[in-house]
Write a protein that holds these residues in place. Structure first.
Motif, short mmCIF file in Angstrom:
data_model
loop_
_atom_site.label_atom_id
_atom_site.label_comp_id
_atom_site.label_asym_id
_atom_site.label_seq_id
_atom_site.Cartn_x
_atom_site.Cartn_y
_atom_site.Cartn_z
N TYR A 131 29.85 78.56 24.04
CA TYR A 131 30.33 78.88 25.39
C TYR A 131 31.62 78.13 25.74
N GLY A 132 32.17 77.40 24.78
CA GLY A 132 33.44 76.72 25.00
C GLY A 132 33.37 75.63 26.05
N ILE A 133 32.25 74.89 26.05
CA ILE A 133 32.06 73.81 27.03
C ILE A 133 32.30 72.47 26.35
N GLU A 134 32.99 71.58 27.03
CA GLU A 134 33.27 70.26 26.46
C GLU A 134 32.05 69.35 26.59
N LEU A 135 31.70 68.68 25.50
CA LEU A 135 30.55 67.78 25.51
C LEU A 135 30.83 66.56 26.38
N PRO A 136 29.83 66.11 27.15
CA PRO A 136 30.03 64.91 27.97
C PRO A 136 30.08 63.66 27.09
N VAL A 137 30.95 62.74 27.43
CA VAL A 137 31.07 61.48 26.69
C VAL A 137 30.86 60.34 27.69
N LYS A 138 29.75 59.62 27.52
CA LYS A 138 29.43 58.51 28.42
C LYS A 138 28.83 57.36 27.60
N ASP A 139 28.78 56.20 28.22
CA ASP A 139 28.16 55.04 27.56
C ASP A 139 26.66 55.11 27.84
N TRP A 140 25.97 55.93 27.04
CA TRP A 140 24.56 56.19 27.29
C TRP A 140 23.72 54.92 27.22
N ASP A 141 24.05 54.02 26.28
CA ASP A 141 23.26 52.80 26.09
C ASP A 141 23.24 51.94 27.35
N ASN A 142 24.38 51.85 28.03
CA ASN A 142 24.45 51.03 29.24
C ASN A 142 23.85 51.71 30.46
N MET A 143 23.49 52.97 30.32
CA MET A 143 22.86 53.69 31.42
C MET A 143 21.34 53.58 31.38
N VAL A 144 20.82 53.00 30.30
CA VAL A 144 19.37 52.89 30.13
C VAL A 144 18.80 51.80 31.03
N VAL A 145 17.67 52.11 31.66
CA VAL A 145 16.91 51.12 32.44
C VAL A 145 15.62 50.86 31.68
N LEU A 146 15.48 49.64 31.15
CA LEU A 146 14.32 49.33 30.31
C LEU A 146 13.13 48.89 31.16
N GLN B 285 26.68 76.63 32.28
CA GLN B 285 27.36 75.38 31.96
C GLN B 285 26.67 74.19 32.64
N ASN B 286 26.31 74.34 33.90
CA ASN B 286 25.63 73.25 34.61
C ASN B 286 24.26 72.95 34.00
N MET B 287 23.55 73.99 33.60
CA MET B 287 22.25 73.80 32.95
C MET B 287 22.40 73.04 31.64
N LEU B 288 23.37 73.47 30.83
CA LEU B 288 23.57 72.84 29.53
C LEU B 288 24.00 71.39 29.68
N LEU B 289 24.87 71.10 30.64
CA LEU B 289 25.30 69.72 30.87
C LEU B 289 24.13 68.85 31.30
N THR C 275 24.29 71.36 21.36
CA THR C 275 25.70 71.29 20.97
C THR C 275 26.20 72.64 20.46
N ALA C 276 25.36 73.35 19.73
CA ALA C 276 25.74 74.67 19.23
C ALA C 276 26.03 75.62 20.39
N LEU C 277 25.27 75.51 21.48
CA LEU C 277 25.52 76.35 22.65
C LEU C 277 26.80 75.93 23.36
N PHE C 278 27.08 74.62 23.39
CA PHE C 278 28.33 74.13 23.99
C PHE C 278 29.52 74.74 23.25
N GLU C 279 29.44 74.78 21.93
CA GLU C 279 30.53 75.35 21.13
C GLU C 279 30.66 76.85 21.38
N ASN D 131 20.12 83.61 23.58
CA ASN D 131 20.31 82.39 22.78
C ASN D 131 20.03 81.13 23.61
N VAL D 132 20.39 81.15 24.88
CA VAL D 132 20.12 80.00 25.75
C VAL D 132 18.63 79.90 26.04
N LYS D 133 18.01 81.03 26.32
CA LYS D 133 16.57 81.05 26.60
C LYS D 133 15.77 80.51 25.43
N GLU D 134 16.12 80.93 24.21
CA GLU D 134 15.39 80.49 23.02
C GLU D 134 15.48 78.98 22.83
#
Length: 205
Positions: free
Chosen positions: A99-114, A48-52, A93-97, A147-150
């Motif tokens: 393994y029953g892991i919730e997808l992270p939801v964040k404001d990715w655009d505002n986290m960008v450093v240009l 789970q930590n790897m996938l996140l 995302t297919a692996l998240f589904e 499946n994770v390794k692939e």
């Protein structure tokens, strides 16, 4: 005669004890082997930590590449990489589904450093892909489910291709010639003669 009977009884008893001990030993060894093999595969918390970590990296990369395109009014290689990141996110995302892991939801655009310049953007992209490769290499050192390794192997190969694209862009000298080279995983740039977009004046990757 009685002595012979006693000897036979004793032999049977010893044989029975040995057989029981042998069977117990085999069963114990088999159980230990199964337990050892199960322990060799990382547990679901580690997966789970790897996938996140992986999917957050892919989300951020996609947001940054899009922001660079908007700021500097460029397309390749960033447009190709945005599309690739979408594919990577779908794979994860297919692996998240699964393994029953919730997808992270964040404001990715505002986290960008240009970066301050397009040149710096290429350098930042190259460094990001190198870091991405190292991340997946560290994951693949563990014993993972197939499946994770692939998926991780597919993503590390994609990052290697992206890294080569940034290196070729940095090597473009205005004549349409890009230096040929090998990626970390043996993928070669397609010849020394690069295609050139005369209207935009940039190397096509």
């Amino acid at each position: 005669m009685r002595r012979n009977i006693k000897k036979m009884a004793g032999s049977i008893l010893v044989a029975g004890v040995l057989a029981t001990g042998l069977a117990t030993g085999v069963n114990t060894y088999a159980a230990a082997s199964i337990e050892s093999n199960a322990a060799a595969v990382v547990d679901n918390t580690v997966i789970q930590n790897m996938l996140l970590t992986a999917i957050e990296d892919e989300y951020l990369a996609k947001a940054q590449y899009q922001a660079i395109m908007d700021k500097f009014d460029v397309t390749r290689p960033f447009s190709n990489h945005v599309k690739a990141e979408e594919v990577h996110i779908n794979l994860l995302t297919a692996l998240f589904e699964e393994y029953g892991i919730e997808l992270p939801v964040k404001d990715w655009d505002n986290m960008v450093v240009l970066p301050d310049s397009l040149e710096a953007a290429y350098e930042a992209g190259e460094k990001a892909e190198e870091d991405n490769i190292e991340m997946y290499e560290s994951f693949l050192k563990e014993t993972l489910p197939d499946n994770v390794k692939e998926v991780f192997e597919e993503l590390i190969s994609a990052s290697d291709r992206h890294l080569q694209a940034y290196q070729r862009q940095g090597d473009c000298d205005g004549t349409g010639l890009g230096k040929s080279g090998l990626g970390r995983y043996g993928s070669s740039n397609r010849g020394r003669q690069g295609n050139r977009n005369n209207q935009q004046g940039e190397c096509i990757l």
